[in-house]
Design a protein around this motif. Sequence first.
Motif, PDB file in Angstrom:
ATOM      1  N   LEU A   1       0.836  -1.202   0.000  1.00  0.00           N
ATOM      2  CA  LEU A   1       0.000   0.000   0.000  1.00  0.00           C
ATOM      3  C   LEU A   1       0.876   1.259   0.000  1.00  0.00           C
ATOM      4  O   LEU A   1       1.648   1.483   0.930  1.00  0.00           O
ATOM      5  CB  LEU A   1      -0.905   0.004   1.227  1.00  0.00           C
ATOM      6  CG  LEU A   1      -1.782   1.237   1.426  1.00  0.00           C
ATOM      7  CD1 LEU A   1      -2.862   1.298   0.360  1.00  0.00           C
ATOM      8  CD2 LEU A   1      -2.410   1.217   2.824  1.00  0.00           C
ATOM      9  N   PRO A   2       0.786   2.112  -1.032  1.00  0.00           N
ATOM     10  CA  PRO A   2       1.515   3.387  -1.022  1.00  0.00           C
ATOM     11  C   PRO A   2       0.780   4.427  -0.179  1.00  0.00           C
ATOM     12  O   PRO A   2      -0.435   4.600  -0.316  1.00  0.00           O
ATOM     13  CB  PRO A   2       1.543   3.787  -2.501  1.00  0.00           C
ATOM     14  CG  PRO A   2       0.346   3.117  -3.102  1.00  0.00           C
ATOM     15  CD  PRO A   2       0.105   1.863  -2.315  1.00  0.00           C
ATOM     16  N   VAL A   3       1.522   5.082   0.703  1.00  0.00           N
ATOM     17  CA  VAL A   3       0.949   6.093   1.591  1.00  0.00           C
ATOM     18  C   VAL A   3       1.689   7.413   1.375  1.00  0.00           C
ATOM     19  O   VAL A   3       2.919   7.456   1.436  1.00  0.00           O
ATOM     20  CB  VAL A   3       1.057   5.669   3.070  1.00  0.00           C
ATOM     21  CG1 VAL A   3       0.482   6.757   3.977  1.00  0.00           C
ATOM     22  CG2 VAL A   3       0.342   4.341   3.303  1.00  0.00           C
ATOM     23  N   THR A   4       0.935   8.475   1.121  1.00  0.00           N
ATOM     24  CA  THR A   4       1.502   9.807   0.966  1.00  0.00           C
ATOM     25  C   THR A   4       1.094  10.664   2.165  1.00  0.00           C
ATOM     26  O   THR A   4      -0.096  10.795   2.465  1.00  0.00           O
ATOM     27  CB  THR A   4       1.012  10.472  -0.331  1.00  0.00           C
ATOM     28  OG1 THR A   4       1.464   9.709  -1.452  1.00  0.00           O
ATOM     29  CG2 THR A   4       1.534  11.893  -0.445  1.00  0.00           C
ATOM     30  N   ARG A   5       2.109  11.202   2.835  1.00  0.00           N
ATOM     31  CA  ARG A   5       1.864  12.088   3.977  1.00  0.00           C
ATOM     32  C   ARG A   5       2.919  13.188   3.923  1.00  0.00           C
ATOM     33  O   ARG A   5       4.090  12.976   4.234  1.00  0.00           O
ATOM     34  CB  ARG A   5       1.952  11.321   5.287  1.00  0.00           C
ATOM     35  CG  ARG A   5       1.767  12.171   6.537  1.00  0.00           C
ATOM     36  CD  ARG A   5       0.406  12.828   6.577  1.00  0.00           C
ATOM     37  NE  ARG A   5       0.123  13.401   7.894  1.00  0.00           N
ATOM     38  CZ  ARG A   5      -0.864  14.251   8.136  1.00  0.00           C
ATOM     39  NH1 ARG A   5      -1.680  14.606   7.145  1.00  0.00           N
ATOM     40  NH2 ARG A   5      -1.063  14.738   9.341  1.00  0.00           N
TER      41      ARG A   5
END
Length: 313
Positions: free
Chosen positions: A269-273
């Motif tokens: 899962l790619p997570v952008t923060r």
Amino acid sequence: LYVELANASGSPYSTPAGTSHQILLDSAIVRHGGLLFGGYVSSVQVADNKSASPLMLVTLSCRDYKVLTDSAVYTGSYLASTQDNVIIADAFAAALPDITVASPDVTHVVSLTADPGFSDTTLTDMMNQICSASGAIWYITPDKRLKYFLPDSIATPAPFGLSDAPDGLTTFKFGGDLNWKQDFYTPTTKAIVRGGIGPSGVPIVKTSEDFAVEATYGRSFVAVIRDNSITDPAIGQAIADSYVAQNKNPKQQVTLSCYQPGLAVGQVLPVTRSRLGWAAKNFAIQKISIRQGAAQQVMRGTYQTEYLLSLGD
């Protein structure tokens, strides 16, 4: 798993004949397009509402199919260097045949010794013992299929990513707080396994070392594993390799939630923060919990389903 059902007065809780202790969440199958849980009802609690409301609240506590491996026992012996997937298939066929064991769900990771010590051993303990040697993980799916694999062998991409600035097509917003934790309590770049007497009559000594990681840190971190029950060189090497692989870098753990269905354990899962400097940073989904609204909200159709995610390297 805890489930709340709201029934109208005069319609008591019941299940079809012959399935009074088994529950499959049919509502979840319809609502989310797939089977989310399979297991057994462990307790039933009924709250009869004394007010004018016609609702009667039924609370179910459920356990997944691991309850079956906790109570199924197996005894078996094998020739030297028997593959782990062969032993697993034999054990489940003999002790728990209603669980499907087949490739590619169960893969060969390591070969075990001639005497793995399975004598009236529960399948749970047997699988944990095999995993301690192979570094693999295991679980039983809601449709009664055994999964046994190395975590790094799974590279299935998630159908979407999570972001603090989602586009609504390829990325969706995560809900609540994002918690990120890094642990490096047992750094190990070199593992030495000292076992018992091997087939050649000399003690087993196997070593695994990651020189690239040592170059990054500027030094080595050594762990010595002593276990006289290890009498197979292949097992000793597998344990050393697995220990280094699991402990050579800090372990990352992320917990967050989302309201978009479609994720599964094992997906990447790619997570952008932006505040953490993450731009589609990849994590493996290790656990998914599902939280729905209260029974009264369900009856009114105003609830949302929240997916609580535990992520790791």
